[in-house]
Design an enzyme around this catalytic site. Structure first.
Site, mmCIF file in Angstrom:
data_model
loop_
_atom_site.group_PDB
_atom_site.id
_atom_site.type_symbol
_atom_site.label_atom_id
_atom_site.label_comp_id
_atom_site.label_asym_id
_atom_site.label_seq_id
_atom_site.Cartn_x
_atom_site.Cartn_y
_atom_site.Cartn_z
ATOM 1 C CB SER A 1 16.549 26.943 -11.193
ATOM 2 O OG SER A 1 17.950 26.973 -11.257
ATOM 3 C CE LYS B 1 17.227 31.548 -14.435
ATOM 4 N NZ LYS B 1 15.840 31.938 -14.166
ATOM 5 C CE1 TYR C 1 19.147 32.578 -17.222
ATOM 6 C CE2 TYR C 1 20.285 30.514 -17.605
ATOM 7 C CZ TYR C 1 19.111 31.231 -17.523
ATOM 8 O OH TYR C 1 17.905 30.607 -17.740
HETATM 9 N N1 LIG Z 1 13.718 28.687 -22.431
HETATM 10 C C1 LIG Z 1 14.596 27.867 -21.866
HETATM 11 O O1 LIG Z 1 15.242 27.043 -22.540
HETATM 12 C C2 LIG Z 1 14.809 27.901 -20.388
HETATM 13 C C3 LIG Z 1 15.685 26.946 -19.831
HETATM 14 C C4 LIG Z 1 15.894 26.982 -18.447
HETATM 15 C C5 LIG Z 1 15.274 27.913 -17.659
HETATM 16 N N2 LIG Z 1 14.441 28.834 -18.231
HETATM 17 C C6 LIG Z 1 13.816 29.832 -17.350
HETATM 18 O O2 LIG Z 1 12.419 29.830 -17.560
HETATM 19 C C7 LIG Z 1 11.887 31.137 -17.265
HETATM 20 C C8 LIG Z 1 10.941 31.570 -18.372
HETATM 21 O O3 LIG Z 1 11.702 31.741 -19.546
HETATM 22 P P1 LIG Z 1 11.116 31.622 -21.035
HETATM 23 O O4 LIG Z 1 12.049 30.738 -21.776
HETATM 24 O O5 LIG Z 1 9.675 31.330 -21.026
HETATM 25 O O6 LIG Z 1 11.441 33.106 -21.570
HETATM 26 P P2 LIG Z 1 10.557 34.344 -22.067
HETATM 27 O O7 LIG Z 1 9.570 33.933 -23.080
HETATM 28 O O8 LIG Z 1 11.565 35.381 -22.442
HETATM 29 O O9 LIG Z 1 9.790 34.790 -20.755
HETATM 30 C C9 LIG Z 1 10.429 35.585 -19.802
HETATM 31 C C10 LIG Z 1 9.387 36.445 -19.135
HETATM 32 O O10 LIG Z 1 10.075 37.242 -18.156
HETATM 33 C C11 LIG Z 1 9.608 38.558 -18.288
HETATM 34 N N3 LIG Z 1 10.596 39.537 -17.811
HETATM 35 C C12 LIG Z 1 11.870 39.686 -18.209
HETATM 36 N N4 LIG Z 1 12.432 40.731 -17.573
HETATM 37 C C13 LIG Z 1 11.477 41.240 -16.753
HETATM 38 C C14 LIG Z 1 11.426 42.337 -15.851
HETATM 39 N N5 LIG Z 1 12.481 43.148 -15.666
HETATM 40 N N6 LIG Z 1 10.289 42.562 -15.163
HETATM 41 C C15 LIG Z 1 9.212 41.771 -15.357
HETATM 42 N N7 LIG Z 1 9.182 40.736 -16.200
HETATM 43 C C16 LIG Z 1 10.307 40.481 -16.894
HETATM 44 C C17 LIG Z 1 9.343 38.743 -19.769
HETATM 45 O O11 LIG Z 1 8.495 39.859 -19.937
HETATM 46 P P3 LIG Z 1 8.462 40.733 -21.293
HETATM 47 O O12 LIG Z 1 7.517 40.025 -22.210
HETATM 48 O O13 LIG Z 1 7.953 42.064 -20.818
HETATM 49 O O14 LIG Z 1 9.863 40.774 -21.822
HETATM 50 C C18 LIG Z 1 8.695 37.415 -20.100
HETATM 51 O O15 LIG Z 1 7.332 37.446 -19.795
HETATM 52 C C19 LIG Z 1 13.091 32.048 -17.070
HETATM 53 O O16 LIG Z 1 13.308 32.252 -15.697
HETATM 54 C C20 LIG Z 1 14.243 31.251 -17.670
HETATM 55 O O17 LIG Z 1 15.486 31.582 -17.100
HETATM 56 C C21 LIG Z 1 14.183 28.833 -19.571
#
Ligand SMILES: NC(=O)c1ccc[n+]([C@@H]2O[C@H](COP(=O)([O-])OP(=O)(O)OC[C@H]3O[C@@H](n4cnc5c(N)ncnc54)[C@H](OP(=O)(O)O)[C@@H]3O)[C@@H](O)[C@H]2O)c1
Length: 334
Positions: free
Chosen positions: A174, A208, A204
């Site tokens: 989330s 979540k 978003y």
């Molecule tokens: N970063 C933050 O500050 C933060 C804060 C709160 C929550 N989150 C949550 O943490 C999780 C991971 O995020 P992250 O920050 O590590 O971001 P990230 O590096 O962008 O990782 C997101 C992953 O999701 C994959 N993805 C996106 N769309 C997809 C689709 N249609 N089908 C299959 N895979 C898909 C991406 O694949 P591709 O490489 O192919 O694009 C990537 O591997 C997310 O759910 C995000 O909402 C992150």
């Protein structure tokens, strides 16, 4: 922060445990995979790009080798074993692809110990998928719902076959962004208004919050499986922000803003993965006391918003989703 070293290491030749993570090729997912692999898990990285996932598997193996070179000789020879890494094709923007991924996975494995719904998309413009959902709602909530519920029989079967080991777990990524829904919560809201840079955050946040409801409902309905939601922290150097940072000209301004915010409030990608690793591997978490809970940065147990905690809203989210899926001819196992 807790030390991932303190979590149990498995020997996959004696105790083969399987994890499936969406989006494990980048960001916090990458480090989650790295530690599951170092702890002896067989990890399936489900992603939409074969080449990106295979590249990440090569890098994960190199990183794991570098970490293992710091072990004592006893740790590397008789205590700590590497698991294995595989690619599974999935595109969360297509529910047909999600269902096909489940069928493929069932051909490959008869057990599933950990399912991590990590993949996500953030702050995109409103756009409908081929299934007729907004891209953010589908990627962040609907597709994880379909993936998890379709895999439930496998998870339950694993719990029945191995009653003496940790119960299977489902983890949902989330975000503190779920708080953006404030007092207004309605799954029928599309928030398809201008300007996008305001309403995209509500889409978003809605997705979540629905994910937290989903974990709470699953915990209630499936007490054999430990279900938890996680906010990893503000992790500003992942690809999650790339829609904004790649915008022509003003992208650089957003990049600078995110870097400044990250400097004061952010954590690294690896620190962001800590909460997910804890929820995946910590043997002190149990279905009796932790099912449906929400964990924040570093794995600290936290309270989500009042709306996220409200079980009437959670039940409504569940019914809304089942109804939407059945309209599209998708049923979930009862
Ligand atoms: N970063 C933050 O500050 C933060 C804060 C709160 C929550 N989150 C949550 O943490 C999780 C991971 O995020 P992250 O920050 O590590 O971001 P990230 O590096 O962008 O990782 C997101 C992953 O999701 C994959 N993805 C996106 N769309 C997809 C689709 N249609 N089908 C299959 N895979 C898909 C991406 O694949 P591709 O490489 O192919 O694009 C990537 O591997 C997310 O759910 C995000 O909402 C992150």
């Amino acid at each position: 922060m807790f030390a991932t070293d303190s979590l149990p290491y498995l020997n996959p030749n004696q105790d083969r445990r399987v994890a499936l993570i969406t989006g494990g090729n980048s960001g916090v997912g990458y480090y989650t995979v790295l530690h599951l692999y170092l702890h002896g898990y067989i990890v399936y990285i489900a992603g939409r790009s074969r080449s990106r996932v295979l590249k990440s598997i090569r890098e994960l193996k190199q990183d794991a080798t570098a970490i293992r070179s710091t072990y004592t000789s006893q740790q590397s020879s008789s205590e700590r074993f590497l698991g294995d890494l595989f690619y599974l094709e999935i595109d969360l923007s297509s529910l047909a692809s999600v269902i096909a991924a489940v069928e493929n996975f069932k051909q490959l494995e008869s057990n599933l110990n950990i399912l991590i719904n990590n993949a996500g998309a953030m702050a995109l413009p409103y756009a409908l998928t081929q299934d007729g959902f907004d891209i953010q709602i589908q990627t962040n909530f609907i597709a994880p719902f379909v993936l998890s519920t379709k895999l439930l029989p496998l998870l339950e079967n694993t719990a029945d076959r191995f009653p003496s080991i940790d119960p299977p777990r489902i983890i949902y990524l989330s975000s503190v962004g779920h708080q953006l829904c404030l007092r207004y919560f309605n799954m029928n809201s599309t928030f398809n208004y201008k300007p996008n840079f305001v309403f995209t955050w509500l889409r978003y946040g809605l997705a979540k919050i629905a994910g937290i409801h989903f974990m709470k409902m699953l915990a209630l309905r499936n007490p054999k499986i430990l279900c938890m939601s996680v906010h990893p922290g503000f992790v500003m150097n992942t690809n999650l922000f790339s829609y904004w940072t790649r915008l022509p000209i003003i992208g650089i301004m957003f990049w600078c803003l995110f870097q400044i915010f990250g400097y004061f409030f952010g954590v690294s990608n690896e620190e962001g993965a800590n909460a997910i690793i804890k929820c995946s591997l910590d043997p002190t978490l149990t279905v009796e006391k932790d099912n449906g809970k929400y964990f924040a940065t570093g794995g600290k147990e936290s309270e989500p918003s009042k709306i996220a905690q409200n079980m009437d809203f959670a039940a409504r989210t569940w019914i809304w989703t089942i109804h939407q899926l059945s309209e599209r001819g998708i049923s979930i196992p009862s």
